[in-house]
Design an enzyme around this catalytic site. Structure first.
Site, PDB file in Angstrom:
ATOM      1  N   HIS A 365      25.208  58.926 -12.912  1.00 59.19           N
ATOM      2  CA  HIS A 365      25.759  59.340 -14.207  1.00 59.19           C
ATOM      3  C   HIS A 365      25.915  58.186 -15.192  1.00 59.19           C
ATOM      4  CE1 HIS A 365      26.899  63.580 -13.577  1.00 59.19           C
ATOM      5  NE2 HIS A 365      27.069  63.246 -12.313  1.00 59.19           N
ATOM      6  N   LYS A 556      36.065  62.924 -27.056  1.00 58.95           N
ATOM      7  CA  LYS A 556      35.497  62.477 -25.787  1.00 58.95           C
ATOM      8  C   LYS A 556      36.308  61.287 -25.313  1.00 58.95           C
ATOM      9  CE  LYS A 556      31.526  61.920 -27.799  1.00 58.95           C
ATOM     10  NZ  LYS A 556      30.480  62.535 -27.015  1.00 58.95           N
ATOM     11  N   ARG A 557      36.021  60.838 -24.102  1.00 55.13           N
ATOM     12  CA  ARG A 557      36.678  59.662 -23.574  1.00 55.13           C
ATOM     13  C   ARG A 557      36.501  58.494 -24.530  1.00 55.13           C
ATOM     14  NH1 ARG A 557      34.324  56.088 -19.785  1.00 55.13           N
ATOM     15  NH2 ARG A 557      32.611  57.575 -19.577  1.00 55.13           N
ATOM     16  N   LYS A 562      30.718  54.642 -26.603  1.00 50.40           N
ATOM     17  CA  LYS A 562      30.708  55.940 -27.283  1.00 50.40           C
ATOM     18  C   LYS A 562      30.945  55.795 -28.782  1.00 50.40           C
ATOM     19  CE  LYS A 562      32.018  58.523 -23.139  1.00 50.40           C
ATOM     20  NZ  LYS A 562      30.839  59.391 -22.988  1.00 50.40           N
ATOM     21  N   THR A 664      27.742  66.201 -22.463  1.00 46.68           N
ATOM     22  CA  THR A 664      27.736  67.673 -22.431  1.00 46.68           C
ATOM     23  C   THR A 664      28.496  68.244 -23.614  1.00 46.68           C
ATOM     24  OG1 THR A 664      29.642  67.612 -20.916  1.00 46.68           O
ATOM     25  CG2 THR A 664      27.473  67.900 -19.928  1.00 46.68           C
ATOM     26  N   LYS A 668      28.028  71.798 -26.045  1.00 43.99           N
ATOM     27  CA  LYS A 668      29.078  72.777 -26.353  1.00 43.99           C
ATOM     28  C   LYS A 668      29.224  72.963 -27.857  1.00 43.99           C
ATOM     29  CE  LYS A 668      31.389  71.020 -22.280  1.00 43.99           C
ATOM     30  NZ  LYS A 668      32.362  70.014 -21.822  1.00 43.99           N
TER      31      LYS A 668
END
Length: 819
Positions: A365, A556-557, A562, A664, A668
């Protein structure tokens, strides 16, 4: 015996489900109806539903047994399942009837659902993916079971104080959970610590190691039912709690004989207390290792127990059992399965190894080497001496294979070895998982290619057939049917409901993307979802936001790769441009952030502070606060995501290209009609291929260009600062005290980081990001064109169902079928 279908049919009547709820209120909770709290009503309702689920679990298990079906066992440190009542009712087809039944009793089902805590069994995408897979396996009628830890506190409950993240205990099981079916009679006894005694055998003169003086952990399972859509198949997620006893008599198979040991207990309960204890200190690292071993050991024992109900030898083990390791956390499965087969079941090494590799699969991952776990050999030797011995043996045999294939290539052997030599020897868990599996998969096309070419190219050259891609997906039952019921209803009324179990059929929506009436109804639903989120923001943050604004969302985290920071740089750019140059934003926006930072991740926690500080200044500035609002919603979790995602207009997926495995959240958001602004990274690439370049906003440098800049060291962030006035304005604002008047100099570290190393290429991508955001604003001002793009995203998102992903795993890796 009442079947689950009969019980579900019984419950389909309003009066019957009312009676079942009242029955549990009286006989399970021992309360009169008028004395019930909202939580009591939730418990009584959940217990009524659980009765139906129990019947389904037993029937499903009997069906699998009769078919002697091959079963998948999915091992993961996280299962982010969220709340279960609404999801279970929906998949059983009982949501509407339960709503009516409770309404007749004077209770609002939505209020009841709000009292259910999110199951604190995960943190981010890894755990949510596992939960989606469980839903898809059950919906597809496939024999698939999850194995995890029954965390008492989960990760943490996130509070925000003065803009800073504050971690608080998340005791989600404080009042018990109606969904957990305890199985104390199936407890596992797990050996740990001790020493290895070298015992020669006089009979065959072979070396037989004896694991002696170990202590014990006891794993007690509880099953959480996982109901597939339609209720035909109900699998379960088996979660283990660690318990201790003062003394425990036990027998394990060792040296061909059973021996008895009585050991003082260890403080086992701490193993299942909290998700991801801090590994910044030695005690935390040891606890984390114990957690991973506890999960693996409990799962392997239970899997063998299930297999041995119908089989007396291990000849068919790999034909009846598939085990998937979700990331490197369960990599010890390789050593534990070998240990159990050899030490406790007397198999020869070669036979055990053939079974192990044929049974195990490994999902990677991450592309970040630091996220591939390493454990010091000294720690492993103290905690799991027999496992370390097995790992060394695996590595010795693997090293011989490498040198046979590449004679004299000692540098290659050094790179590929499970043991990383150095001042402190480290065991590379990613290498162990790769060597011990028959399949290694990435989770998006780009990610899988980079795994082969950048992360572990030596292994790919050795075993090219072992590597494959399985692009992630999400369950449309949770993320569209449940989270966005108004849009789901519109889709059903327009093209039918086949998409609920076959997401590809959403393609039938494409002609409606140009229909004025459909567009108007689509916009009305989006507006209602935004109004709902505005109420959430008002309750959580005491900030009023305008649902007419563009909802620009990044949830998100929190992590540097990110690039929440890139988002903030753009916000600061617009703010400074408006206040210093008088150039106001073309479109009013509400910027929504949410996500948790790991407690020990200083930079990520500082970024949360920055978001809140920037928001505090902008939201209070009358010059712009009608056009800009910045909100950080605390304690991001599944139930909050179900409110945020349907309300988003713009989905921020802006990781540094080549860093995000898949994502993901991007799926969504697109499924719910948000347009994506993102880099050419992870699953963004495949979303772009599916929805069309004209229906997504891609910006920034590609992974290849960034890799070349890294290799040639040609990226000079200070040059961007010195030559680009817009970048200079933004960074000067950070270097000043504009956003930290009460804490001068608080954000100078960000300036220093960005003009110094800037490992994540913020400044390289910022001009392209700003330009693309301007395009977003222009196109949002064209409501018909925007609606057309949004509807097209929904229509073309079919590839990203977890049903498709699971079917690919089942066909290519697990070799399981619907039963």
């Amino acid at each position: 015996m009442t079947t689950s279908e009969e019980r579900r049919s019984d419950l389909s009547g309003v009066q019957t489900i009312q009676e079942a709820i009242r029955l549990h209120a009286k006989y399970t909770l021992a309360k009169r109806w008028n004395d019930l709290t909202r939580r009591d009503v939730f418990l009584a309702t959940a217990m009524a539903v659980r009765d139906c689920l129990i019947d389904g679990i037993l029937e499903t298990e009997e069906r699998y047994q009769q078919a002697d079906a091959k079963c998948l066992y999915y091992l993961s440190m996280e299962f982010l399942v969220g709340r279960s009542l609404g999801n279970n009712l929906l998949n059983l087809g009982l949501l509407d009837v339960c709503r009516r039944a409770l309404l007749d009793l004077g209770v609002d089902l939505e209020e009841v659902r709000e009292t259910e805590p999110d199951a604190a069994l995960g943190n981010g995408g890894l755990g949510r993916l596992a939960a989606c897979f469980m839903d898809s396996l059950a919906t597809l009628g496939m024999p698939g079971f999850g194995y995890g830890i029954n965390y008492e506190y989960g990760l943490f409950k996130q509070g925000i104080e003065n803009g800073y993240q504050k971690e608080q205990p998340d005791h989600w099981r404080a009042h018990g959970s109606p969904w957990l079916v305890e199985r104390p009679d199936e407890a596992c006894i797990i050996p740990v610590y001790g020493r290895i005694e070298h015992v020669p055998n006089g009979v065959d003169n072979k070396y037989h190691p004896a694991w002696k003086d170990w202590k014990v952990m006891i794993g007690v399972p509880a099953d959480m039912p996982i109901v597939g859509y339609g209720g035909r198949t109900i699998n379960y997620l088996r979660l283990y709690s660690a318990v201790s006893e003062e003394e425990f008599d036990m027998q394990i198979f060792n040296q061909g004989d059973y021996i008895k040991a009585v050991e003082a207990n260890i403080a086992a309960e701490r193993v299942s207390k909290v998700l991801y204890p801090s590994d910044s200190i030695e005690a935390g690292r040891e606890l984390r290792l114990l957690q991973e071993y506890f999960l693996v050991a409990c799962a392997v024992r239970d899997i063998l127990r299930r297999y041995q109900r119908n089989h007396t030898t291990f000849d068919e083990f790999a034909e009846k059992v598939a085990i998937q390791m979700n990331d490197t956390h369960p990599a010890l499965t390789v050593a534990e399965l070998m240990r159990v087969l050899i030490d406790e079941n007397s198999l020869e090494w070669d036979d055990a190894w053939e079974i192990t590799t044929a049974t195990l699969g490994f999902t990677n991952h991450t592309l970040m080497p630091e996220a591939l776990e390493r454990w010091s050999s000294a720690l492993l030797e103290r905690v799991l001496p027999r496992h370390l011995q097995i790992i060394y043996e695996i590595n010795q045999r693997f090293s011989a294979l490498v040198l046979e294939k590449y004679p004299g290539d000692w540098e290659r052997l050094r790179r590929m070895s499970i043991i990383e030599e150095g001042e402190r020897k480290q065991v590379r868990m990613g290498h162990l998982a790769i060597i011990g599996s028959h399949s290694v998969n990435g989770v998006a096309q780009l990610h899988s290619e980079l795994v082969k070419t950048r992360l572990v190219p030596d292994f790919y050259q050795l075993w090219p057939d072992k590597f494959n891609n399985k692009t992630n997906g999400v369950t449309q039952r949770r993320w569209l049917l449940k989270a966005n019921p108004k849009l789901a209803r519109l889709i059903n009324n327009t093209i039918g409901d086949a998409w609920i179990t076959d997401l590809d059929t959403l393609r039938a929506l494409e002609p409606w993307a140009d229909d004025a009436g459909f567009q108007e109804e689509f916009r009305r639903i989006k507006r209602a979802n935004k109004e709902r989120l505005a109420r959430v923001i008002r309750d959580a943050n005491e900030i009023d936001v305008d649902p007419a604004t563009l909802f620009d969302v990044q949830v998100k985290r929190i992590h540097e790769y990110k690039r929440q920071l890139l988002n903030v740089l753009h916000i600061i750019h617009d703010y400074v441009q408006a206040t210093e140059e008088g150039k106001l934003p073309a479109v009013a926006r509400t910027y929504v952030f949410a996500g948790k930072a790991a407690p020990g991740y200083w930079a990520a926690k500082q970024i949360i502070k920055l978001i809140n500080s920037v928001g505090q200044v902008i939201n209070a500035d009358r010059r712009v606060n009608e056009l800009m609002k910045v909100v950080f919603i605390p304690d991001y979790k599944v139930s909050l995501a179900e409110r945020i995602i349907p309300a988003a207009d713009l989905s921020e997926q802006i990781s540094t290209a080549g860093k995000e495995a898949s994502g993901t959240g991007n799926m969504k958001f697109a499924m719910n009609g948000a347009l994506t602004i993102g880099t050419f990274d992870g699953a963004n690439i495949e979303i772009c291929e599916e929805v069309g370049e004209e229906n997504i906003y891609i910006f920034g440098l590609r992974a290849e260009a960034l890799e070349q800049m890294r290799e040639t060291r040609s990226y000079n962030p200070r040059e961007y600062y010195e030559t680009n006035p817009a970048i200079r304005r933004v960074l000067d604002a950070l270097q000043s005290d504009l956003f930290c008047k009460d804490e001068p100099g608080l954000f100078t570290w960000i300036f220093d980081s960005l003009v110094g190393q800037d490992e994540y290429f913020h400044l390289a991508d910022l001009p392209s990001y700003i330009e693309t955001q301007e395009l977003v604003s222009r196109e949002f001002l064209q409501p018909d064109a925007w609606a057309r793009k949004a509807i097209t995203n929904v229509a073309r998102i079919g590839k990203f169902s977890s049903d498709r992903t699971v079917m690919e795993y089942a066909r290519d890796i697990w070799n399981i079928e619907s039963v």
